[in-house]
Structure formats: structure tokens, C-alpha cells
Design a protein around this motif. Structure first.
Motif, PDB file in Angstrom:
ATOM      1  N   GLU A  69       1.131  -1.215   0.352  1.00  0.00           N
ATOM      2  CA  GLU A  69      -0.021   0.130   0.114  1.00  0.00           C
ATOM      3  C   GLU A  69       1.050   0.841   0.089  1.00  0.00           C
ATOM      4  O   GLU A  69       0.645   2.904  -1.009  1.00  0.00           O
ATOM      5  CB  GLU A  69      -1.042  -0.242   1.047  1.00  0.00           C
ATOM      6  N   GLU A  70       1.978   1.056   0.805  1.00  0.00           N
ATOM      7  CA  GLU A  70       3.176   2.633   0.875  1.00  0.00           C
ATOM      8  C   GLU A  70       3.816   2.317  -0.462  1.00  0.00           C
ATOM      9  O   GLU A  70       4.386   3.690  -0.627  1.00  0.00           O
ATOM     10  CB  GLU A  70       3.781   2.384   2.115  1.00  0.00           C
ATOM     11  N   ALA A  71       3.142   1.993  -1.701  1.00  0.00           N
ATOM     12  CA  ALA A  71       4.378   2.272  -2.416  1.00  0.00           C
ATOM     13  C   ALA A  71       3.447   2.577  -3.652  1.00  0.00           C
ATOM     14  O   ALA A  71       3.609   2.992  -4.800  1.00  0.00           O
ATOM     15  CB  ALA A  71       5.118   0.927  -2.895  1.00  0.00           C
ATOM     16  N   ARG A  72       1.914   2.483  -3.562  1.00  0.00           N
ATOM     17  CA  ARG A  72       0.647   2.537  -4.678  1.00  0.00           C
ATOM     18  C   ARG A  72       1.274   3.803  -5.140  1.00  0.00           C
ATOM     19  O   ARG A  72       0.949   3.969  -6.642  1.00  0.00           O
ATOM     20  CB  ARG A  72      -0.393   2.006  -4.053  1.00  0.00           C
ATOM     21  N   VAL A  76       4.120   4.376 -11.431  1.00  0.00           N
ATOM     22  CA  VAL A  76       3.240   4.911 -12.422  1.00  0.00           C
ATOM     23  C   VAL A  76       3.169   5.000 -13.869  1.00  0.00           C
ATOM     24  O   VAL A  76       2.703   5.667 -15.250  1.00  0.00           O
ATOM     25  CB  VAL A  76       4.827   6.193 -13.025  1.00  0.00           C
ATOM     26  N   ALA A  77       2.602   3.171 -14.354  1.00  0.00           N
ATOM     27  CA  ALA A  77       2.935   2.788 -15.194  1.00  0.00           C
ATOM     28  C   ALA A  77       2.372   1.272 -15.516  1.00  0.00           C
ATOM     29  O   ALA A  77       2.918   0.855 -14.538  1.00  0.00           O
ATOM     30  CB  ALA A  77       3.958   2.849 -16.296  1.00  0.00           C
ATOM     31  N   VAL A  78       1.790   1.007 -16.054  1.00  0.00           N
ATOM     32  CA  VAL A  78       1.035  -0.392 -15.565  1.00  0.00           C
ATOM     33  C   VAL A  78       0.955  -1.350 -17.471  1.00  0.00           C
ATOM     34  O   VAL A  78       0.211  -0.569 -18.646  1.00  0.00           O
ATOM     35  CB  VAL A  78      -0.503  -0.473 -15.156  1.00  0.00           C
ATOM     36  N   ILE A 111      -3.537   3.502  -7.255  1.00  0.00           N
ATOM     37  CA  ILE A 111      -3.078   3.821  -7.895  1.00  0.00           C
ATOM     38  C   ILE A 111      -2.798   4.449  -8.869  1.00  0.00           C
ATOM     39  O   ILE A 111      -4.131   4.279  -9.737  1.00  0.00           O
ATOM     40  CB  ILE A 111      -2.590   2.121  -8.759  1.00  0.00           C
ATOM     41  N   PRO A 112      -2.935   5.404  -8.590  1.00  0.00           N
ATOM     42  CA  PRO A 112      -2.906   6.788 -10.072  1.00  0.00           C
ATOM     43  C   PRO A 112      -1.843   6.702 -11.456  1.00  0.00           C
ATOM     44  O   PRO A 112      -0.982   7.715 -11.641  1.00  0.00           O
ATOM     45  CB  PRO A 112      -2.406   8.016  -9.381  1.00  0.00           C
TER      46      PRO A 112
END
Length: 335
Positions: A69-72, A76-78, A111-112
Motif C-alpha cells: 500500500e505504501e508504494a502504490r 507510474v505505468a501499468v 494507484i494513479p
């Protein structure tokens, strides 16, 4: 792989997804160099056969396992390779379903990612080859079978992949169906003797007295057929693929019928590749259980492709390629 998000990995992150007919895998990686940092897995993600809400749940579950969760906020890309989706058209149903489910899953997890790419699982597998190739041929031979020409990392031509009813020639399904056909042909007197009759019968629970033996009477043959046919018809047709390993085992014991089935399967796959008009020396990225390092068709197909100047470059799945495609999207190369 355990998550390893310490100070060494602070920076932008990407996620690669391989969503197939059996399971969905997610890999978290560093955007800078592609180093894998975590992974997760969940249920199937076929964009045509699995309802969008279920795909969304499976994507969210796999990504949540891979990305703490702290890394979400740093994703930057999926990029996701989905069975049932293609990149040929953003309006194609599988593509629309995959993008809808992936967008919803990312939103659910907060996740943005600014860049999201959807492609087919085969395109992702092709990109998994060393060097992340942009052009060449892809061949899949597992439960199903299909070959694609890839140009600028997009599918531009398809041969077969027409499903169990109309195609998938040389696939695990095709081999398994051939095993049952050979067993039934031996039982009714149209086909040669093969150990497949015994192994297929045992797998389907045929009573011992009706299995092939020294004196396999007509009555026993009829009893065999009357058990095999309903047992097969009661299952989904694609389940015939489960008999493919019986063919491999029989071929290893020099059963001529089984050897013939595997030889014909390799011929079918060769025809599939040839239909793409490959250039001499062109790269073929292959995936699927029939063509791996221990795959039963690898040696046979390699021998048939050699005169065409073609060799197989096998990859296990599309996860590595999906990560590579996500990194390309991050860099602005989203062809």
C-alpha cells in the motif's frame, strides 16, 4: 518472490500483468531498470470469457499482493497482457473489457498510473524475449494454438487460434482429442492397436473387465465404448486436453499411434507458422507447455522449422514482457 521495497528501491515503479485463462499474475518492478520487486497472483483474466467484475477482482487481488500500500502512489505505468484482448483496435470487445477492468482495479487500489497499456497475452509474451523485440513471429502451443506476426510490438496477422471447435490445430486439446479418437477407433475395429486405449480408458474410469486385454471380445469393446462416450460428452470439450500427457507417455514407450499423433501435431504447427510467410532467419518467440525446454513438441517442431531457417526462442509467460512494455510506456515509447 517476496516484496523488497527498502531504500534501495525508492523511485518510480511499474507493474506488468499476465492475465490468462487460468490465472492472473502481477509483477512490480523498478521503472529505471526493470528489477522485479514483488509479485502476486489471482484467478483467471481472460477478457472475453471472464465477466468484467470478476476480472476486476482478480486484477485487484494480484496487484495488491505485488504492490504494498505504501508504494502504490509511486506506480507510474501499468501494462497488461490479456487473453482474449488484442491491440488491433481499442474498440474490440476483449480490449474494452480488459481496459475497463484494469482501470477499475487500479482505482480501487488507489494507484494513479498515468500510463496504462492493454495488449494481448501473446504480445506480452513476445515482448518477454531477450531484447524486448519489436518485430517478428509469436507462436503459442499449449491447450490452444495460434501464431501471430508482430510489427512495432502489435499483432498485425493471425493464423489459427480459432478455438476447439474450428481450429487450434496441433494444440494440447487437439492432441488429447486425437488420443480419445484413436482409442475409440481401436475399440470399434477401424484403427490400429495402441496403448492409448488402455490409458484413456483407465483415466475415464472404464471397468477393468472392459479394458483392452489379451482377449478383447466384441462385447468388451462395446462396453468400453459405451463407457467412454458418455464420460467424454459429460465434460466441457476443452477438457480433452487433459489426455495429451497420455500421448506423450505412450510415445516415450514407442507406441506408433502416439508417435504419429505428436508428429502430426508438429506438422500442424509448422503449417501455422508457414502461413505467416516467415523470412529466412526470422525470430519466432514461442510459449506454451508443448514448446518449453521439456515440451513434447519442441524437438519435433525444431527439426521441421530448421529447413526454413527458423528457430524457436522460448519464454515461460508474458510477465517479463508486460514489465518491459510498462517501462516503454513510462519512457513515452507506447507504440
Amino acid at each position: 518472490m517476496s516484496n523488497d521495497l527498502n531504500q534501495e528501491f525508492i523511485g518510480d515503479l511499474v507493474v506488468g500483468l499476465d492475465a490468462g485463462g487460468t490465472r492472473t499474475r502481477a509483477v512490480l518492478a523498478a521503472a529505471e531498470d526493470g528489477r522485479p520487486l514483488g509479485e502476486g497472483a489471482a484467478g483467471p483474466g481472460n477478457a472475453l470469457t471472464v465477466p468484467v467484475p470478476r476480472i476486476t477482482d482478480h486484477l485487484a487481488e494480484a496487484i495488491a499482493q505485488a504492490v504494498p500500500e505504501e508504494a502504490r502512489a509511486r506506480v507510474v505505468a501499468v501494462a497488461g497482457g490479456f487473453a482474449g484482448a488484442t491491440a488491433a483496435s481499442t474498440e474490440e470487445p476483449g480490449h474494452v473489457n480488459a481496459r475497463t477492468a484494469l482501470t477499475a482495479a487500479l482505482r480501487r487500489l488507489g494507484i494513479p498510473a498515468d500510463r496504462v497499456r492493454v495488449c494481448s497475452d501473446i504480445e506480452a509474451a513476445f515482448a518477454s524475449a531477450p531484447g524486448t523485440p519489436a518485430d517478428g513471429l509469436a507462436l503459442v502451443a499449449g491447450t490452444g494454438a495460434v501464431a501471430l506476426r508482430i510489427t512495432d510490438r502489435r499483432s498485425t496477422a493471425t493464423v489459427d487460434g480459432d478455438g476447439w471447435l474450428l481450429g487450434d490445430d496441433g494444440s494440447g486439446f487437439w492432441i488429447g482429442r486425437s488420443a480419445v479418437r484413436a482409442a475409440l477407433r481401436m475399440a470399434d475395429g477401424r484403427g490400429p492397436t495402441t496403448t492409448l486405449a488402455g490409458s484413456v480408458g483407465q483415466a475415464l474410469g472404464v471397468p477393468a473387465e472392459a479394458l483392452p486385454g489379451t482377449h478383447w471380445s466384441r462385447a468388451h469393446r462395446e462396453a468400453y465404448r459405451m463407457h467412454v462416450l458418455p464420460a467424454v460428452m459429460a465434460e466441457l470439450p476443452i477438457r480433452l486436453a487433459r489426455f495429451a500427457p497420455l500421448v506423450v507417455e505412450a510415445a516415450e514407450e514407442k507406441d506408433t499411434v502416439a508417435e504419429g499423433i505428436l508428429g502430426e501435431a508438429a506438422d500442424q504447427l509448422t503449417d501455422t507458422v508457414r502461413a505467416l510467410n516467415p523470412a529466412h532467419g526470422e525470430r519466432i518467440v514461442a510459449t506454451g507447455g508443448l514448446l518449453g525446454p521439456e515440451g513434447p513438441l519442441t524437438t519435433r517442431l525444431t527439426a521441421r522449422l530448421h529447413p526454413l531457417g527458423l528457430t524457436l526462442d522460448w519464454v515461460p509467460d508474458g510477465c517479463r514482457g508486460a514489465v518491459a512494455l510498462a517501462r516503454l510506456a513510462y519512457d513515452g515509447d507506447d507504440r
